[in-house]
Design an enzyme around this catalytic site. Structure first.
Site, PDB file in Angstrom:
ATOM      1  CB  THR A 149      -4.263  -6.765  -1.096  1.00 33.10           C
ATOM      2  OG1 THR A 149      -5.243  -6.017  -1.832  1.00 33.10           O
ATOM      3  CG2 THR A 149      -4.947  -7.465   0.058  1.00 33.10           C
TER       4      THR A 149
ATOM      5  CB  ILE B  98      -6.292  -7.752  -5.623  1.00 33.90           C
ATOM      6  CG1 ILE B  98      -6.020  -9.127  -5.030  1.00 33.90           C
ATOM      7  CG2 ILE B  98      -7.675  -7.240  -5.184  1.00 33.90           C
ATOM      8  CD1 ILE B  98      -6.036  -9.167  -3.521  1.00 33.90           C
TER       9      ILE B  98
ATOM     10  N   PRO C 189       0.787  -1.237   0.000  1.00 30.45           N
ATOM     11  CG  PRO C 189       0.052  -0.930   2.188  1.00 30.45           C
ATOM     12  CD  PRO C 189       0.714  -1.932   1.289  1.00 30.45           C
TER      13      PRO C 189
ATOM     14  CG  ASP D 249       1.372   1.069 -11.080  1.00 32.65           C
ATOM     15  OD1 ASP D 249       1.611   1.214 -12.293  1.00 32.65           O
ATOM     16  OD2 ASP D 249       0.729   0.107 -10.621  1.00 32.65           O
TER      17      ASP D 249
ATOM     18  CG  MET E 103      -9.805   1.313  -7.837  1.00 37.32           C
ATOM     19  SD  MET E 103      -9.347   0.536  -9.403  1.00 37.32           S
ATOM     20  CE  MET E 103      -9.980  -1.133  -9.168  1.00 37.32           C
TER      21      MET E 103
ATOM     22  N   GLY F  74      -0.098  -2.171  -4.045  1.00 39.27           N
ATOM     23  CA  GLY F  74      -0.931  -3.198  -3.433  1.00 39.27           C
ATOM     24  C   GLY F  74      -0.456  -4.580  -3.828  1.00 39.27           C
ATOM     25  CG  ASP F  75      -1.372  -9.249  -4.576  1.00 37.41           C
ATOM     26  OD1 ASP F  75      -0.397  -9.848  -4.094  1.00 37.41           O
ATOM     27  OD2 ASP F  75      -2.023  -9.669  -5.555  1.00 37.41           O
TER      28      ASP F  75
ATOM     29  CE  LYS G 194      -2.947   1.280 -15.830  1.00 36.90           C
ATOM     30  NZ  LYS G 194      -1.521   0.952 -15.978  1.00 36.90           N
TER      31      LYS G 194
END
Length: 243
Positions: free
Chosen positions: A118, A93, A12, A35, A172, A89-90, A57
């Site tokens: 995650t 997922i 995270p 990312d 999200m 995260g992972d 993104k």
């Protein structure tokens, strides 16, 4: 000679939650495609001469197209480089891992996947609660609050999501949660069902709020277009407070 791609799940945001295996591969990489949420101190582990390429993104911000990320993976690996794809995260997922894997398979480029923490696990840990409990929450379910258009998916299993004995985690889903909550209540979930809202996990501005699905929906409906990464948990355990 074809290179090799390692998908590293960075967790995270807290660099101490990166796995030892992930850290070792990051130190060996020639190229790192990362990312936005998998940057900062984690990138300090990369070699000083490694090529660091931002391909993040983020909702509401200019973003790298997925097709371009796929192309970069193939192009860099084709040079024989050791490529790391660093995801938050992972990666397995809701991380678009399947699209990048498929691209590598088609190009006959070998890869490995290193799992990570995650956001669901991180949020529960920060709140001092488990995700499951033998007698009151025997099931945990992860869903995405946004489809490819950014809207609430239309094919959700409402009976499962309105199960008062499950822990449900929404990725999200900040923008769509007011509509999601309304539909959950319509399908029988109590408005006072405990909810946990967590944003900027693993970062200095981290925030964890305990509330209910009805109150959270009202708060988020007034919140505007914030772009901070957030996750939502609801169910019987979300209201627990560590002693």
């Amino acid at each position: 000679m074809s290179g090799f791609v390692t998908f590293i799940s960075a967790g995270p945001g807290d660099p101490e939650l990166l796995t030892l295996k992930g850290a070792a591969r990051l130190r060996e990489a020639d190229v790192v495609l990362y990312d936005d949420l998998a940057s900062g101190a984690i990138l300090d582990l990369a070699r000083s001469d490694a090529n660091l390429v931002a391909v993040g993104k983020r909702a509401g911000r200019p973003s790298t197209k997925q097709q371009h990320v796929n192309r970069l993976l193939v192009d860099y690996a084709a040079t024989g480089a050791r490529v790391v794809r660093l995801k938050s995260g992972d990666a397995g997922i809701f991380g678009r891992l399947e699209e990048e894997i498929e691209t590598l398979r088609e190009a006959r480029i070998t890869y490995e996947i290193i799992p990570g923490v995650t956001s669901a696990s991180a949020a529960a840990a920060q709140a001092g609660i488990p995700l499951t409990r033998r007698h009151t929450s025997r099931r945990v379910q992860f869903i995405t609050g946004a489809d490819v258009t950014g809207e609430l998916p239309t094919d959700l299993n409402w009976a499962a999501l309105a199960d008062a004995d499950a822990t449900t985690v929404v990725y999200m889903g900040r923008r769509t949660f007011p509509l999601l909550a309304a539909k959950l209540i319509e399908h029988g979930l109590a408005p006072m069902t405990p909810a946990l809202y967590a944003e900027s996990l693993g970062r200095p501005d981290q925030r964890v709020v305990r509330t209910t699905i009805a109150e959270l929906a009202e708060q988020l409906a007034r919140g505007g277009g914030a772009t901070t990464a957030a996750i939502i948990l609801f169910g019987p355990l979300a209201g627990d407070h560590p002693s």
